[in-house]
Design a protein around this motif. Structure first.
Motif, PDB file in Angstrom:
ATOM      1  N   ALA A 186     -62.326  -4.344   2.845  1.00  0.00           N
ATOM      2  CA  ALA A 186     -61.740  -3.609   3.973  1.00  0.00           C
ATOM      3  C   ALA A 186     -61.811  -2.101   3.743  1.00  0.00           C
ATOM      4  O   ALA A 186     -62.145  -1.327   4.654  1.00  0.00           O
ATOM      5  CB  ALA A 186     -60.296  -4.043   4.186  1.00  0.00           C
ATOM      6  N   SER A 187     -61.523  -1.670   2.522  1.00  0.00           N
ATOM      7  CA  SER A 187     -61.549  -0.248   2.189  1.00  0.00           C
ATOM      8  C   SER A 187     -62.964   0.311   2.245  1.00  0.00           C
ATOM      9  O   SER A 187     -63.205   1.384   2.810  1.00  0.00           O
ATOM     10  CB  SER A 187     -60.975  -0.037   0.784  1.00  0.00           C
ATOM     11  OG  SER A 187     -59.680  -0.548   0.676  1.00  0.00           O
ATOM     12  N   THR A 188     -63.899  -0.409   1.657  1.00  0.00           N
ATOM     13  CA  THR A 188     -65.283   0.073   1.580  1.00  0.00           C
ATOM     14  C   THR A 188     -65.934   0.081   2.955  1.00  0.00           C
ATOM     15  O   THR A 188     -66.694   1.005   3.287  1.00  0.00           O
ATOM     16  CB  THR A 188     -66.094  -0.801   0.608  1.00  0.00           C
ATOM     17  OG1 THR A 188     -65.391  -0.928  -0.628  1.00  0.00           O
ATOM     18  CG2 THR A 188     -67.449  -0.187   0.329  1.00  0.00           C
ATOM     19  N   PHE A 189     -65.646  -0.921   3.766  1.00  0.00           N
ATOM     20  CA  PHE A 189     -66.164  -0.969   5.142  1.00  0.00           C
ATOM     21  C   PHE A 189     -65.650   0.225   5.943  1.00  0.00           C
ATOM     22  O   PHE A 189     -66.419   0.894   6.643  1.00  0.00           O
ATOM     23  CB  PHE A 189     -65.745  -2.278   5.809  1.00  0.00           C
ATOM     24  CG  PHE A 189     -66.124  -2.371   7.265  1.00  0.00           C
ATOM     25  CD1 PHE A 189     -67.424  -2.666   7.650  1.00  0.00           C
ATOM     26  CD2 PHE A 189     -65.172  -2.159   8.261  1.00  0.00           C
ATOM     27  CE1 PHE A 189     -67.780  -2.745   8.987  1.00  0.00           C
ATOM     28  CE2 PHE A 189     -65.508  -2.240   9.604  1.00  0.00           C
ATOM     29  CZ  PHE A 189     -66.816  -2.541   9.972  1.00  0.00           C
ATOM     30  N   THR A 190     -64.357   0.506   5.823  1.00  0.00           N
ATOM     31  CA  THR A 190     -63.766   1.623   6.564  1.00  0.00           C
ATOM     32  C   THR A 190     -64.337   2.956   6.095  1.00  0.00           C
ATOM     33  O   THR A 190     -64.590   3.855   6.910  1.00  0.00           O
ATOM     34  CB  THR A 190     -62.234   1.607   6.409  1.00  0.00           C
ATOM     35  OG1 THR A 190     -61.728   0.375   6.943  1.00  0.00           O
ATOM     36  CG2 THR A 190     -61.585   2.769   7.145  1.00  0.00           C
ATOM     37  N   LEU A 191     -64.574   3.089   4.811  1.00  0.00           N
ATOM     38  CA  LEU A 191     -65.206   4.311   4.284  1.00  0.00           C
ATOM     39  C   LEU A 191     -66.592   4.495   4.883  1.00  0.00           C
ATOM     40  O   LEU A 191     -66.941   5.594   5.334  1.00  0.00           O
ATOM     41  CB  LEU A 191     -65.298   4.234   2.761  1.00  0.00           C
ATOM     42  CG  LEU A 191     -66.106   5.350   2.089  1.00  0.00           C
ATOM     43  CD1 LEU A 191     -65.452   6.709   2.303  1.00  0.00           C
ATOM     44  CD2 LEU A 191     -66.270   5.076   0.588  1.00  0.00           C
ATOM     45  N   ALA A 192     -67.388   3.442   4.882  1.00  0.00           N
ATOM     46  CA  ALA A 192     -68.755   3.535   5.401  1.00  0.00           C
ATOM     47  C   ALA A 192     -68.753   3.890   6.892  1.00  0.00           C
ATOM     48  O   ALA A 192     -69.508   4.772   7.329  1.00  0.00           O
ATOM     49  CB  ALA A 192     -69.491   2.219   5.175  1.00  0.00           C
ATOM     50  N   VAL A 193     -67.899   3.242   7.664  1.00  0.00           N
ATOM     51  CA  VAL A 193     -67.817   3.522   9.103  1.00  0.00           C
ATOM     52  C   VAL A 193     -67.433   4.982   9.336  1.00  0.00           C
ATOM     53  O   VAL A 193     -68.052   5.684  10.150  1.00  0.00           O
ATOM     54  CB  VAL A 193     -66.795   2.591   9.782  1.00  0.00           C
ATOM     55  CG1 VAL A 193     -66.499   3.053  11.218  1.00  0.00           C
ATOM     56  CG2 VAL A 193     -67.305   1.156   9.808  1.00  0.00           C
ATOM     57  N   SER A 194     -66.422   5.452   8.609  1.00  0.00           N
ATOM     58  CA  SER A 194     -65.941   6.821   8.830  1.00  0.00           C
ATOM     59  C   SER A 194     -66.998   7.856   8.461  1.00  0.00           C
ATOM     60  O   SER A 194     -67.230   8.808   9.218  1.00  0.00           O
ATOM     61  CB  SER A 194     -64.654   7.061   8.044  1.00  0.00           C
ATOM     62  OG  SER A 194     -64.876   6.990   6.650  1.00  0.00           O
ATOM     63  N   LEU A 195     -67.664   7.683   7.319  1.00  0.00           N
ATOM     64  CA  LEU A 195     -68.649   8.674   6.893  1.00  0.00           C
ATOM     65  C   LEU A 195     -69.888   8.691   7.794  1.00  0.00           C
ATOM     66  O   LEU A 195     -70.451   9.758   8.062  1.00  0.00           O
ATOM     67  CB  LEU A 195     -69.058   8.430   5.438  1.00  0.00           C
ATOM     68  CG  LEU A 195     -68.045   8.848   4.367  1.00  0.00           C
ATOM     69  CD1 LEU A 195     -68.579   8.559   2.976  1.00  0.00           C
ATOM     70  CD2 LEU A 195     -67.690  10.331   4.490  1.00  0.00           C
ATOM     71  N   VAL A 196     -70.301   7.531   8.270  1.00  0.00           N
ATOM     72  CA  VAL A 196     -71.448   7.483   9.181  1.00  0.00           C
ATOM     73  C   VAL A 196     -71.125   8.230  10.475  1.00  0.00           C
ATOM     74  O   VAL A 196     -71.928   9.041  10.970  1.00  0.00           O
ATOM     75  CB  VAL A 196     -71.852   6.026   9.481  1.00  0.00           C
ATOM     76  CG1 VAL A 196     -72.815   5.964  10.671  1.00  0.00           C
ATOM     77  CG2 VAL A 196     -72.508   5.395   8.252  1.00  0.00           C
ATOM     78  N   ILE A 197     -69.945   7.982  11.028  1.00  0.00           N
ATOM     79  CA  ILE A 197     -69.562   8.649  12.276  1.00  0.00           C
ATOM     80  C   ILE A 197     -69.391  10.148  12.053  1.00  0.00           C
ATOM     81  O   ILE A 197     -69.845  10.975  12.864  1.00  0.00           O
ATOM     82  CB  ILE A 197     -68.263   8.035  12.845  1.00  0.00           C
ATOM     83  CG1 ILE A 197     -68.508   6.576  13.261  1.00  0.00           C
ATOM     84  CG2 ILE A 197     -67.766   8.842  14.043  1.00  0.00           C
ATOM     85  CD1 ILE A 197     -67.252   5.843  13.707  1.00  0.00           C
ATOM     86  N   GLN A 198     -68.744  10.523  10.953  1.00  0.00           N
ATOM     87  CA  GLN A 198     -68.549  11.946  10.660  1.00  0.00           C
ATOM     88  C   GLN A 198     -69.876  12.667  10.463  1.00  0.00           C
ATOM     89  O   GLN A 198     -70.073  13.786  10.950  1.00  0.00           O
ATOM     90  CB  GLN A 198     -67.664  12.098   9.420  1.00  0.00           C
ATOM     91  CG  GLN A 198     -66.205  11.765   9.680  1.00  0.00           C
ATOM     92  CD  GLN A 198     -65.401  11.590   8.406  1.00  0.00           C
ATOM     93  OE1 GLN A 198     -65.896  11.068   7.408  1.00  0.00           O
ATOM     94  NE2 GLN A 198     -64.155  12.030   8.413  1.00  0.00           N
ATOM     95  N   ALA A 199     -70.807  12.041   9.754  1.00  0.00           N
ATOM     96  CA  ALA A 199     -72.125  12.651   9.546  1.00  0.00           C
ATOM     97  C   ALA A 199     -72.853  12.826  10.873  1.00  0.00           C
ATOM     98  O   ALA A 199     -73.487  13.865  11.120  1.00  0.00           O
ATOM     99  CB  ALA A 199     -72.954  11.786   8.594  1.00  0.00           C
ATOM    100  N   ALA A 200     -72.761  11.827  11.746  1.00  0.00           N
ATOM    101  CA  ALA A 200     -73.431  11.902  13.048  1.00  0.00           C
ATOM    102  C   ALA A 200     -72.818  13.002  13.918  1.00  0.00           C
ATOM    103  O   ALA A 200     -73.546  13.783  14.557  1.00  0.00           O
ATOM    104  CB  ALA A 200     -73.335  10.549  13.757  1.00  0.00           C
ATOM    105  N   LEU A 201     -71.489  13.088  13.940  1.00  0.00           N
ATOM    106  CA  LEU A 201     -70.814  14.085  14.773  1.00  0.00           C
ATOM    107  C   LEU A 201     -71.160  15.504  14.331  1.00  0.00           C
ATOM    108  O   LEU A 201     -71.540  16.345  15.153  1.00  0.00           O
ATOM    109  CB  LEU A 201     -69.297  13.885  14.713  1.00  0.00           C
ATOM    110  CG  LEU A 201     -68.721  12.674  15.453  1.00  0.00           C
ATOM    111  CD1 LEU A 201     -67.230  12.541  15.173  1.00  0.00           C
ATOM    112  CD2 LEU A 201     -68.973  12.783  16.952  1.00  0.00           C
TER     113      LEU A 201
END
Length: 295
Positions: A186-201
């Motif tokens: 759960a932690s690692t999935f949330t990290l990956a989702v957040s960083l991908v979105i932040q990098a894209a934004l």
């Protein structure tokens, strides 16, 4: 007490990342240095996620609608907080800025109580107050207000509040996946989702508004790669801590980062440590000891 181990590792890694980002601010500017942790961090987060899935033989979790508002709070809060932190570091010393930001635990405790219902025992509340008071003493540098004005203090304190809010957002997202027996996933999935979105934004913003900064980031790929890895590595352990303990507890123990920052300030940036800072650091240590005892 596994959360405490995760937090100490995260605090050490974050100190290294902050020091590197502070140096990158000179060549890349505040937004550029902010983007480094996301753009060069998300590939490592995806590697972490793939590794967890392989080791645990698990598929990816399926987020509910509740997940996305929480992750949005975490993402936006972290982006703005990181930018404010780096701007404050440009106005003041590394250790003093870190101290301002570390007023965060009190704000995190309030956010956690209001948004997640994370209640604190009297002993935990005392630990937060003592440790945060130590941070304030470290931050109250004589003459700093006259030399730099109030801007570094305001930026640092607001950044601390936003980091606290982002911690609550990420903890809420992790908990909303409702897989407590798979907290690492759960932690690692949330990290990956957040960083991908932040990098894209941020990539989209820089491409439209400041493409020269984006090009400069790629030219500085070697130090940026290190900052990105350390950012992802630190965040991995922050998220692991958030998954099994209240965000206020994690962020209070994280005040030991001030001790790491003091070491960086002394040995890397050649800044001296005053008696006042020693007293403040002793209070931080005392608060952290109370926190561990309370748990």
């Amino acid at each position: 007490m596994l959360w405490a181990v995760f937090t100490i590792i995260a605090a050490a890694a974050q100190t290294a990342r902050n020091a590197m980002q502070r140096e990158l601010t000179v060549t890349l500017g505040t937004v550029g240095a902010t983007h480094v942790r996301f753009l060069f961090g998300f590939p490592f987060a995806l590697i972490f996620l793939a590794g967890v899935c392989i080791v645990t033989a698990s598929g990816l979790p399926t987020p509910s609608l509740e997940y996305w508002p929480w992750i949005a709070i975490g993402i936006v809060g972290q982006i703005v907080a990181t930018a404010l932190m780096l701007a404050a570091m440009s106005d003041s010393s590394f250790v003093v800025t870190t101290a301002y930001i570390k007023t965060e635990p009190v704000q995190t405790a309030v956010f956690g109580l209001v948004l997640l219902g994370d209640r604190l025992t009297p002993m935990l509340a005392l630990a937060i107050v003592v440790a945060t008071a130590g941070v304030v003493i470290v931050a109250m540098k004589p003459g700093a207000a006259k030399a730099n004005g109030l801007r570094p203090a305001v930026k640092g304190i607001v950044a601390g509040g936003l980091f606290g809010l982002s911690a609550i957002g990420f903890r809420g997202a992790i908990l909303s996946l409702n897989i407590p027996d798979q907290f690492v996933l759960a932690s690692t999935f949330t990290l990956a989702v957040s960083l991908v979105i932040q990098a894209a934004l941020l990539s989209g913003y820089l491409l439209l508004r400041e493409p020269a900064v984006l090009r400069a980031i790629f030219r500085a790929w070697r130090p940026s790669m290190f900052a990105g890895f350390m950012g992802a590595f630190a965040s991995q352990f922050w998220f692991l801590g958030f998954s099994i303990a209240a965000a206020a507890s994690v962020r209070t123990l994280a005040l030991i980062e001030v001790l790491f920052a003091q070491g960086v300030s002394k040995f890397a940036f050649k800044q001296k440590t005053s008696l006042r800072e020693v007293i403040g650091i002793a209070m931080i240590i005392g608060g952290v000891a109370l926190l561990i005892w309370a748990h």
